[in-house]
Design an enzyme around this catalytic site. Structure first.
Site, short mmCIF file in Angstrom:
data_model
loop_
_atom_site.label_atom_id
_atom_site.label_comp_id
_atom_site.label_asym_id
_atom_site.label_seq_id
_atom_site.Cartn_x
_atom_site.Cartn_y
_atom_site.Cartn_z
N GLN A 540 32.25 63.90 4.36
CA GLN A 540 32.65 63.41 3.05
C GLN A 540 32.39 64.43 1.95
O GLN A 540 33.15 64.53 0.99
CB GLN A 540 31.90 62.10 2.75
CG GLN A 540 32.26 61.47 1.41
CD GLN A 540 31.48 60.18 1.20
OE1 GLN A 540 30.72 59.76 2.04
NE2 GLN A 540 31.69 59.57 0.04
N ASP A 679 18.74 61.62 14.48
CA ASP A 679 19.94 61.86 15.29
C ASP A 679 19.66 62.89 16.38
O ASP A 679 20.45 63.80 16.60
CB ASP A 679 21.10 62.31 14.40
CG ASP A 679 22.45 62.23 15.12
OD1 ASP A 679 22.50 61.62 16.20
OD2 ASP A 679 23.44 62.78 14.60
#
Length: 823
Positions: A540, A679
């Protein structure tokens, strides 16, 4: 969600193509649907350890079935038998020992399975590598689930414990699967053949066929009914560690002078057949095509009907994808079908054949049931409309609160960032800041939980039926977890969005304050010395590029060893912020630079330099020449016969262990700083020379790994297959949740990244499985032990997946354990 689930179920039952990932429901041992009279055994210790007490997760009687005499590997006579009353497709088995509230300590360390479709002919189950013995339990109370690869189609199943006389054995069991609605009990066909392609042997035999195999295959079932469709490229397979061509049964027209292959299908009774679906390969570039024509004969009594039906599919010389060819059977009544499949090219390959009949239970829906179904669907639609209205109202309300909160913060909070210099003083270990005159006074907006990328844990909690009824359930969830899941409060966490939209690290606010109190010793790098190679990913707020950098050695810290010859270009990763990024994204980018500049560990990717003099803002980090660990391992094979036959590059177990130890060391360093990665996975570990590993954070930004992330309500994406149950259900990310992800990462490595974690489960089923961890009724599914994984290492994995976070090891303990069990 409910409506979509109903549509999926409807599609599943209408097509009737069995899926091993969907067909995994318990068949009734633990819940009592299987009656006592349908459970028998070869012998028993006593009446209190009879066969009927061999139900998984039950403590009735003396707590389990126990045979009178334990079997031995050479002569297994003892068994626990289950009659399912009809044919079932069985994909999973579960076993447990005799615990009896702490009194018992008997269990089966290994066992075998035999099965039968008619009660007379018994077949020994073997895995895809031909092994009969199944690893069982290591204690008397844990449930151990084992996938049956291949699955079996049976009415009768026998569990046969294998053990010497040094200990007694007891078992509690469960079967998982679904009813076999095809009714197919056997198919007879010619043996699959061998192809030579570019000097490589492609074995197209039916390797899991459970009937007789001589010049042909008779009275059995195999790969054509195992629920696994072959890939477009028949030289590859869904299954790890098998030979080329494994998914398909194939024949060449050179061996069939009549021009067709004949297969006879026998069924459990006379049925009214509507269609036949045949999954065919169509890789025409290798002279493989779907069948040109099929002619089918029907037998309802003892003789074959004289008039067959014939069908010719449209030939496709454009699209090489494998596909199902649907053949209409025109409601013929039959108990057997004989089909002749005609060649349209040199080779013909099938991976799955299924039948649909009009008298199946799924087709018997009377008018009253139809009216009930329509009424339920109308009610569901009204409920969904109400939910949508509530969601829209909440979003409007949240945006209003966000604007108000940010306006208040703009008035009250200011912070400054100066790349050149900042001065802080410390008194009694408490930081107090004294900004220099060079500091700017620009304000920043704090990231709020109400922002567009925030995912409320309740959205996931509502996916679990037990938590969807009342708010009391959710309150109970929060209450029960509060003590067992230590975590940083949301307000005390600084979350960095990063240029790709994914969180880089979660850092305690206090730690962030301490880091901010030091100068950022990162030099400006001339943009002209960067040469673009390829785009690694985007998100983004920006992009990540792979670049070559000239003269990078001149920008290195003295404490950083850079193994590059002088004046040689080096590969670097460049995170680039979009020029139109908003103020939040720019501030996050600057904070990320602060944090990355402080991470100095040989197993963590280092920040090398920045480009801050003009837009777009860039940070330059290390990149390793062998790319990420996921792609590196997927291109290699473990040392062994398969690698020798395929001439593939190999990685030894000792090198795998070395890489895992480095990941543990890097995470130990991060945890010492109270950093939470959030992650950790093989896609986020980079590989250098001599199997050097460095932990990074590029995975979420790469389209290659988009399938590893689950999108919630079209907004946030989460790596749910690597996340702990408390992270999914409660949104709590801690070092303990990173430990969970390390266990999954270790599992990836030992499977050579050939499949996704929990590949047999859909995303929704993965989320539902986390609910089993919360309920803690021993029904949760764990990742299985990889074939080349030693027991101590798998034990370490299981410890990483403890329900209680306090019982999970620290990264320091993990690192120490890996060093101790070094091969």
């Amino acid at each position: 969600f409910i409506l979509v689930h109903l549509l999926i179920l409807n599609l599943f039952f209408s097509t009737k193509i069995i899926s091993t990932s969907v067909c995994r429901s318990p068949l009734g041992m633990s819940r009592g649907q299987i009656l006592d009279e349908d459970i028998s055994a070869s012998s028993q210790w006593s009446d209190s350890t009879a066969a009927k007490y061999g139900r998984l997760d039950c403590e009735e009687g003396d707590g389990a079935w126990c045979p009178e005499i334990a079997g031995e590997p050479e002569n297994i006579n003892e068994f626990l038998q289950i009659d399912l009353r009809s044919l079932h497709f069985i994909t999973l088995v579960g076993t447990q020992g005799r615990h009896a509230g702490g009194i018992g300590n008997e269990f089966a360390q290994t066992y075998k399975i035999k099965y039968s479709r008619d009660g007379s002919r018994w077949i020994s189950w073997r895995n895809r590598q031909g092994k009969e013995v199944i690893e069982g339990n290591r204690n008397a109370y844990d449930i151990v689930l084992k996938d049956l690869e291949p699955p079996i189609i049976a009415r009768f199943v026998r569990f046969m414990p294998v053990i010497d006389h040094s200990m007694n054995v007891c078992m509690r069991v469960e079967l998982y699967g679904c009813e076999w609605l095809d009714g197919l009990v056997s198919y007879n066909s010619p043996l699959g053949q061998q192809m030579t392609l570019n000097g490589q042997y492609i074995y197209l035999n039916d390797s899991v066929y459970d009937g007789a195999m001589s010049y042909s295959m008779t009275e059995g079932l195999g790969q054509l009914t195992d629920g696994m469709c072959g890939l477009d490229d028949f030289t590859h397979s869904h299954v790890y560690n098998v030979w080329p061509g494994y998914d398909y049964v194939g024949w060449t027209n050179e061996s069939f002078p009549n021009g067709y292959v004949e297969i006879i299908f026998e069924f459990d009774r006379t049925r009214n057949f509507t269609t036949m679906k045949v999954h065919c390969n169509n890789m025409f570039s290798q002279r493989v095509k779907t069948f040109q024509k099929v002619v089918c004969y029907f037998r309802s009594e003892s003789d074959w009907e004289a008039t067959p039906i014939s069908f010719s599919p449209v030939m496709d010389d454009v699209n090489p994808s494998a596909r199902f060819v649907t053949v209409s059977l025109y409601n013929h009544m039959a108990s057997a079908i004989k089909c002749q499949y005609y060649f349209s090219d040199i080779w013909m390959m099938f991976s799955e054949i299924t039948f649909q009949s009009g008298d199946d239970p799924t087709h018997k829906v009377d008018d009253s049931n139809t009216r009930i179904l329509i009424g339920c669907l109308v009610a569901i639609i009204f409920i969904l409309v109400a939910i949508i209205v509530i969601i829209l109202w909440r979003q409007v309300w949240q945006k209003m609160l966000e604007k108000v909160s940010r306006r208040m913060l703009d008035d009250e909070l200011t912070a400054s960032l100066s790349i050149q210099s900042e001065t802080f003083t410390y008194n009694n270990n408490s930081p107090s800041s004294v900004p220099s005159e060079q500091e700017s006074s620009s304000t920043y907006e704090r990231i709020f939980p109400l922002g567009p990328d925030y995912q409320e844990p309740s959205c996931l909690v509502r996916k679990l039926p037990e938590f969807s009824q009342t708010s009391e359930d959710t309150g109970e969830l929060q209450k029960r977890v509060q003590e067992g899941v230590p975590h940083y409060a949301e307000a005390d966490i600084v979350n960095l969005q990063g240029v790709t939209g994914g969180n880089t690290y979660a850092v305690p606010a206090l730690t962030m304050d301490l880091l901010s109190g030091k100068d950022v010793a990162v030099e400006e790098f001339p943009r002209k010395l960067l040469t673009f190679k390829e785009k690694l990913g985007e998100g983004q707020f920006g992009e990540v590029h792979l670049c070559e950098a000239e003269g990078m050695q001149d920008f290195m810290d003295e404490d950083f060893s850079f193994d590059v010859i002088e004046n040689q270009t080096v590969l670097v990763a460049v995170k680039m912020l979009r020029t139109d990024a908003n103020k939040n994204a720019r501030n996050d980018f600057l904070k990320e630079i602060k944090i990355m500049s402080r991470l100095k560990d040989p197993n963590i990717i280092r920040l090398l330099a920045v480009c801050m003099s003009s837009d777009p803002l860039c940070m330059i980090t290390e990149y390793m020449e062998n790319g990420d660990l996921n792609q590196f391992l997927s291109r290699h094979e473990p040392e062994g016969m398969i690698a020798l036959l395929s001439n593939a590059p190999t990685v030894s177990y000792s090198n795998l262990h070395h890489m895992a130890t480095q990941i543990a060391s890097g995470m130990k360093y991060l945890s010492s700083l109270n950093f939470v990665h959030r992650d950790l996975a093989t896609r986020n570990c980079l590989v250098g020379k001599n199997y050097t590993i460095k932990i990074a954070d590029f995975g979420m930004s790469r389209n290659l790994y988009s399938g590893d992330y689950y999108r919630i309500q079209g907004r946030a994406v989460l790596p749910i297959r690597w996340m702990s149950w408390e992270s999914i259900l409660l949104g709590k990310f801690t070092t303990s949740s990173d430990v969970w992800a390390f266990g999954v990462t270790l599992w990836e490595m030992l499977t050579f990244c050939k499949e996704q974690p929990y590949s047999q489960l859909s995303d929704e089923q993965v989320i539902e499985n986390t609910g089993e961890f919360f309920r803690d009724q021993r029904r949760q599914i764990y990742l299985p032990q990889p074939p080349m994984c030693p027991d101590p290492v798998y034990k370490l994995m299981l410890s990483c997946w403890h329900r209680n976070t306090k019982e999970r090891p620290s990264f320091q303990e993990i690192h120490h354990t890996l060093l101790d069990c070094k091969p």
